[in-house]
Design an enzyme around this catalytic site. Structure first.
Site, PDB file in Angstrom:
ATOM      1  N   ASP A  58       9.797 -38.337   7.623  1.00  0.00           N
ATOM      2  CA  ASP A  58       9.246 -37.915   6.600  1.00  0.00           C
ATOM      3  C   ASP A  58       8.451 -38.718   5.841  1.00  0.00           C
ATOM      4  O   ASP A  58       8.733 -39.966   5.708  1.00  0.00           O
ATOM      5  CB  ASP A  58      10.458 -37.518   5.541  1.00  0.00           C
ATOM      6  CG  ASP A  58       9.657 -36.580   4.392  1.00  0.00           C
ATOM      7  OD1 ASP A  58       9.670 -35.364   4.347  1.00  0.00           O
ATOM      8  OD2 ASP A  58       9.427 -37.095   3.564  1.00  0.00           O
ATOM      9  N   ASP A 139      32.292 -26.997   7.031  1.00  0.00           N
ATOM     10  CA  ASP A 139      33.402 -26.726   7.816  1.00  0.00           C
ATOM     11  C   ASP A 139      32.775 -26.684   9.278  1.00  0.00           C
ATOM     12  O   ASP A 139      33.573 -27.276  10.127  1.00  0.00           O
ATOM     13  CB  ASP A 139      34.363 -25.584   7.299  1.00  0.00           C
ATOM     14  CG  ASP A 139      33.390 -24.210   7.411  1.00  0.00           C
ATOM     15  OD1 ASP A 139      34.023 -23.267   7.055  1.00  0.00           O
ATOM     16  OD2 ASP A 139      32.197 -24.274   7.558  1.00  0.00           O
ATOM     17  N   HIS A 143      33.904 -29.170  12.162  1.00  0.00           N
ATOM     18  CA  HIS A 143      34.369 -28.765  13.471  1.00  0.00           C
ATOM     19  C   HIS A 143      33.874 -29.470  14.478  1.00  0.00           C
ATOM     20  O   HIS A 143      34.523 -29.882  15.370  1.00  0.00           O
ATOM     21  CB  HIS A 143      34.069 -27.097  13.129  1.00  0.00           C
ATOM     22  CG  HIS A 143      34.673 -26.309  14.582  1.00  0.00           C
ATOM     23  ND1 HIS A 143      35.488 -25.716  14.509  1.00  0.00           N
ATOM     24  CD2 HIS A 143      34.113 -26.536  15.760  1.00  0.00           C
ATOM     25  CE1 HIS A 143      35.847 -24.980  15.869  1.00  0.00           C
ATOM     26  NE2 HIS A 143      34.827 -25.711  16.687  1.00  0.00           N
ATOM     27  N   GLU A 144      32.570 -29.634  14.543  1.00  0.00           N
ATOM     28  CA  GLU A 144      31.741 -30.053  15.616  1.00  0.00           C
ATOM     29  C   GLU A 144      32.314 -31.538  15.859  1.00  0.00           C
ATOM     30  O   GLU A 144      32.742 -32.029  16.929  1.00  0.00           O
ATOM     31  CB  GLU A 144      30.404 -30.011  15.684  1.00  0.00           C
ATOM     32  CG  GLU A 144      29.926 -28.687  15.277  1.00  0.00           C
ATOM     33  CD  GLU A 144      30.421 -27.655  16.636  1.00  0.00           C
ATOM     34  OE1 GLU A 144      30.380 -26.633  16.300  1.00  0.00           O
ATOM     35  OE2 GLU A 144      30.937 -28.211  17.517  1.00  0.00           O
ATOM     36  N   HIS A 147      35.507 -32.172  17.273  1.00  0.00           N
ATOM     37  CA  HIS A 147      35.670 -31.989  18.811  1.00  0.00           C
ATOM     38  C   HIS A 147      35.606 -33.437  19.498  1.00  0.00           C
ATOM     39  O   HIS A 147      36.201 -33.783  20.387  1.00  0.00           O
ATOM     40  CB  HIS A 147      34.677 -31.181  19.278  1.00  0.00           C
ATOM     41  CG  HIS A 147      35.080 -29.623  19.472  1.00  0.00           C
ATOM     42  ND1 HIS A 147      36.190 -29.121  19.823  1.00  0.00           N
ATOM     43  CD2 HIS A 147      34.214 -28.582  18.897  1.00  0.00           C
ATOM     44  CE1 HIS A 147      36.091 -27.962  19.715  1.00  0.00           C
ATOM     45  NE2 HIS A 147      34.921 -27.545  19.136  1.00  0.00           N
ATOM     46  N   TYR A 158      39.853 -28.387  27.412  1.00  0.00           N
ATOM     47  CA  TYR A 158      39.209 -27.152  27.087  1.00  0.00           C
ATOM     48  C   TYR A 158      39.370 -25.947  27.546  1.00  0.00           C
ATOM     49  O   TYR A 158      38.300 -25.019  27.885  1.00  0.00           O
ATOM     50  CB  TYR A 158      37.790 -27.309  26.450  1.00  0.00           C
ATOM     51  CG  TYR A 158      37.011 -26.691  25.528  1.00  0.00           C
ATOM     52  CD1 TYR A 158      35.788 -25.706  25.738  1.00  0.00           C
ATOM     53  CD2 TYR A 158      37.415 -26.848  24.213  1.00  0.00           C
ATOM     54  CE1 TYR A 158      35.437 -24.887  24.636  1.00  0.00           C
ATOM     55  CE2 TYR A 158      36.769 -26.207  23.174  1.00  0.00           C
ATOM     56  CZ  TYR A 158      35.756 -25.270  23.500  1.00  0.00           C
ATOM     57  OH  TYR A 158      35.246 -24.563  22.305  1.00  0.00           O
ATOM     58  N   GLU A 167      40.377 -25.883  19.715  1.00  0.00           N
ATOM     59  CA  GLU A 167      39.700 -25.294  18.683  1.00  0.00           C
ATOM     60  C   GLU A 167      40.450 -25.290  17.223  1.00  0.00           C
ATOM     61  O   GLU A 167      39.813 -25.503  16.449  1.00  0.00           O
ATOM     62  CB  GLU A 167      39.623 -23.930  19.440  1.00  0.00           C
ATOM     63  CG  GLU A 167      38.201 -23.889  20.044  1.00  0.00           C
ATOM     64  CD  GLU A 167      36.873 -24.126  19.266  1.00  0.00           C
ATOM     65  OE1 GLU A 167      36.837 -23.719  18.094  1.00  0.00           O
ATOM     66  OE2 GLU A 167      36.309 -24.913  19.697  1.00  0.00           O
ATOM     67  N   GLU A 178      36.693 -29.450   3.989  1.00  0.00           N
ATOM     68  CA  GLU A 178      36.026 -28.703   2.883  1.00  0.00           C
ATOM     69  C   GLU A 178      36.811 -28.677   1.613  1.00  0.00           C
ATOM     70  O   GLU A 178      36.222 -28.529   0.686  1.00  0.00           O
ATOM     71  CB  GLU A 178      35.712 -26.946   3.471  1.00  0.00           C
ATOM     72  CG  GLU A 178      35.257 -26.114   2.504  1.00  0.00           C
ATOM     73  CD  GLU A 178      35.221 -24.527   3.142  1.00  0.00           C
ATOM     74  OE1 GLU A 178      35.955 -23.715   2.964  1.00  0.00           O
ATOM     75  OE2 GLU A 178      34.179 -24.664   4.035  1.00  0.00           O
ATOM     76  N   ASP A 201      32.651 -12.930   4.419  1.00  0.00           N
ATOM     77  CA  ASP A 201      33.002 -12.823   5.731  1.00  0.00           C
ATOM     78  C   ASP A 201      32.870 -14.069   6.568  1.00  0.00           C
ATOM     79  O   ASP A 201      32.280 -15.126   6.111  1.00  0.00           O
ATOM     80  CB  ASP A 201      32.467 -11.538   6.905  1.00  0.00           C
ATOM     81  CG  ASP A 201      31.037 -12.025   7.054  1.00  0.00           C
ATOM     82  OD1 ASP A 201      30.337 -11.349   8.009  1.00  0.00           O
ATOM     83  OD2 ASP A 201      30.499 -13.048   6.256  1.00  0.00           O
ATOM     84  N   ASP A 227      35.988 -16.847  27.662  1.00  0.00           N
ATOM     85  CA  ASP A 227      36.183 -17.814  26.561  1.00  0.00           C
ATOM     86  C   ASP A 227      36.894 -18.825  26.867  1.00  0.00           C
ATOM     87  O   ASP A 227      37.981 -19.425  26.197  1.00  0.00           O
ATOM     88  CB  ASP A 227      36.471 -17.134  25.176  1.00  0.00           C
ATOM     89  CG  ASP A 227      36.737 -18.183  24.020  1.00  0.00           C
ATOM     90  OD1 ASP A 227      35.678 -19.062  23.835  1.00  0.00           O
ATOM     91  OD2 ASP A 227      37.606 -18.111  23.206  1.00  0.00           O
ATOM     92  N   HIS A 232      38.705 -19.866  21.759  1.00  0.00           N
ATOM     93  CA  HIS A 232      38.341 -19.341  20.226  1.00  0.00           C
ATOM     94  C   HIS A 232      39.175 -18.297  19.671  1.00  0.00           C
ATOM     95  O   HIS A 232      38.833 -17.687  18.774  1.00  0.00           O
ATOM     96  CB  HIS A 232      36.764 -18.982  20.230  1.00  0.00           C
ATOM     97  CG  HIS A 232      36.046 -20.171  20.452  1.00  0.00           C
ATOM     98  ND1 HIS A 232      35.332 -20.437  21.818  1.00  0.00           N
ATOM     99  CD2 HIS A 232      35.387 -21.263  19.592  1.00  0.00           C
ATOM    100  CE1 HIS A 232      34.585 -21.365  21.617  1.00  0.00           C
ATOM    101  NE2 HIS A 232      34.617 -21.974  20.224  1.00  0.00           N
TER     102      HIS A 232
HETATM  103  C1  S7B Z   1      29.086 -21.101  16.700  1.00  0.00           C
HETATM  104  C2  S7B Z   1      29.725 -21.622  17.967  1.00  0.00           C
HETATM  105  C3  S7B Z   1      29.536 -21.162  19.503  1.00  0.00           C
HETATM  106  C4  S7B Z   1      30.319 -21.713  20.283  1.00  0.00           C
HETATM  107  C5  S7B Z   1      31.257 -22.761  20.326  1.00  0.00           C
HETATM  108  C6  S7B Z   1      31.385 -23.348  19.006  1.00  0.00           C
HETATM  109  C7  S7B Z   1      32.424 -24.510  18.916  1.00  0.00           C
HETATM  110  O1  S7B Z   1      32.107 -25.351  18.162  1.00  0.00           O
HETATM  111  O2  S7B Z   1      33.611 -24.449  19.376  1.00  0.00           O
HETATM  112  C8  S7B Z   1      30.674 -22.715  18.043  1.00  0.00           C
HETATM  113  O3  S7B Z   1      30.852 -23.404  16.785  1.00  0.00           O
HETATM  114  C9  S7B Z   1      31.773 -23.174  15.926  1.00  0.00           C
HETATM  115  O4  S7B Z   1      32.955 -22.483  16.496  1.00  0.00           O
HETATM  116  C10 S7B Z   1      31.648 -23.566  14.437  1.00  0.00           C
HETATM  117  C11 S7B Z   1      32.863 -23.674  13.613  1.00  0.00           C
HETATM  118  C12 S7B Z   1      31.777 -22.638  13.458  1.00  0.00           C
HETATM  119 CA    CA Z   2      35.508 -22.435   5.174  1.00  0.00          CA
HETATM  120 ZN    ZN Z   3      34.654 -25.612  18.510  1.00  0.00          ZN
END
Ligand code: S7B
Ligand code: CA
Ligand code: ZN
Length: 317
Positions: A58, A139, A143-144, A147, A158, A167, A178, A201, A227, A232
């Site tokens: 930037d 969050d 979450h990522e 992993h 997985y 997951e 959070e 939601d 899945d 998930h």
């Molecule tokens: C949006 C999405 C799609 C597929 C896998 C994941 C994944 O990272 O497992 C994903 O991200 C999440 O679940 C984050 C928590 C919202």
């Molecule tokens: Ca949340």
């Molecule tokens: Zn995930």
């Protein structure tokens, strides 16, 4: 880049003003925070799919354009997640050795996805209906990154039950982060960036997985092959147990004493880093969590009793 640390300012995906560390080199300020571990780096994929893209540059250290927002959120939320794991569990990045946190934003076009690719976090812009810029939610970022922590610790495979635990662990630490360093705490996952046109939601619910059609008891688990064997989907069963352990409640006729969000997180972190293995299933998760509660609070503690009850309530023995 090699340069001097500055404090940048900008607006994030949620429209909030943020400050963050940048590095000035030559005539550009880069989204590089060299004050944490081996650094926090945010890249721009420029709506293509070449990874990692280019380190975000930037000209004036002020990131206030619409295009900048996804990068501001990714950089700030990665910083908050780094601080969460360091300050809460004493873990220095996902490898506990200060590994650099690399994030790429503006990946592909209208991409309704976020993922950890084994070395970096990658965020789509969303299509504006199902998702807005996915880096906008703490969050989701936590979450990522969780992993990555899982890969460096339990290594939960997985798929099927170990994948559902993988997951749920990510949803759990996304939510604990959070609660601890975020704002607007809730038991929803991804609510800040999911369906921007619909309030209240989330991508998933930990307190009521059934609200999203996910199972909340072992007796109604998914046994198909979609899945990766429902990673998930069946995560809802473990998420429900974690929610009950933190908040308390009665489920399928079983009453659980709540012990609080942070104590639940401490117990699951110990289970993940000390007891779980790549092939752990739901039954071994119960043993790991109950043992962790005993380790931390005593064999006959309220926490140990509540941990066992939380698995009774979702039908895991
Ligand atoms: C949006 C999405 C799609 C597929 C896998 C994941 C994944 O990272 O497992 C994903 O991200 C999440 O679940 C984050 C928590 C919202
Ligand atoms: Ca949340
Ligand atoms: Zn995930």
């Amino acid at each position: 880049v090699t340069g001097t640390t500055y404090t940048g300012t900008g607006i994030d995906v949620l429209g909030q003003s943020q400050t963050f560390k940048t590095t000035k080199s030559g005539s550009y300020y880069y989204l590089q925070d060299s004050t944490r571990g081996k650094g926090i780096y945010t890249y721009d994929a420029k709506n293509r799919t070449t990874l990692p893209g280019s380190l975000w540059a930037d000209v004036d250290n002020v990131l206030n354009t619409t295009y900048d927002r996804a990068a501001v959120s990714a950089h700030v939320n990665a910083t908050k997640t780094y601080d969460f794991f360091k300050n809460t569990y004493g873990r220095n990045s996902y490898d506990n050795n200060g590994a650099a946190l690399n994030s790429t934003v503006h990946y592909s076009r209208s991409y309704n996805n976020a993922f950890w690719d084994g070395s970096k976090m990658v965020y789509g812009d969303g299509d504006g209906q199902t998702f807005t810029y996915l880096s906008g939610a703490l969050d989701v970022v936590a979450h990522e990154l969780s992993h990555a922590v899982t890969e460096y610790t339990a290594g939960l495979i997985y798929q099927n039950e170990s994948g559902a635990i993988n997951e749920a662990v990510s949803d759990i630490f996304g939510t604990v982060a959070e609660y601890s360093v975020g704002s607007n705490f809730d038991w929803l996952v991804g609510e800040d960036i999911y369906t921007p046109g619909i309030a209240g939601d989330g991508l998933r619910s930990m307190s009521n997985p059934a609200a999203n059609g996910d199972p909340d008891h072992y007796s109604v688990r998914y046994t198909g092959t979609q899945d990766n064997g429902g990673v998930h989907i069946n995560s809802g069963i473990v998420n429900k147990a974690a929610y009950l352990l933190a908040s308390g409640g009665s489920h399928y006729g079983v009453s659980v004493q709540g012990i609080g969000v942070m104590e639940m997180g401490d117990i699951y972190y110990r289970a993940l880093t000390v007891y779980l293995t790549p092939t752990s299933n739901f039954s071994s998760l119960r043993q790991a969590v109950v043992q962790s509660a005993k380790d931390l609070h005593g064999a006959t503690s309220t926490q140990a009793v509540a941990a066992a009850k939380s698995f009774d309530a979702v039908g895991i023995n």
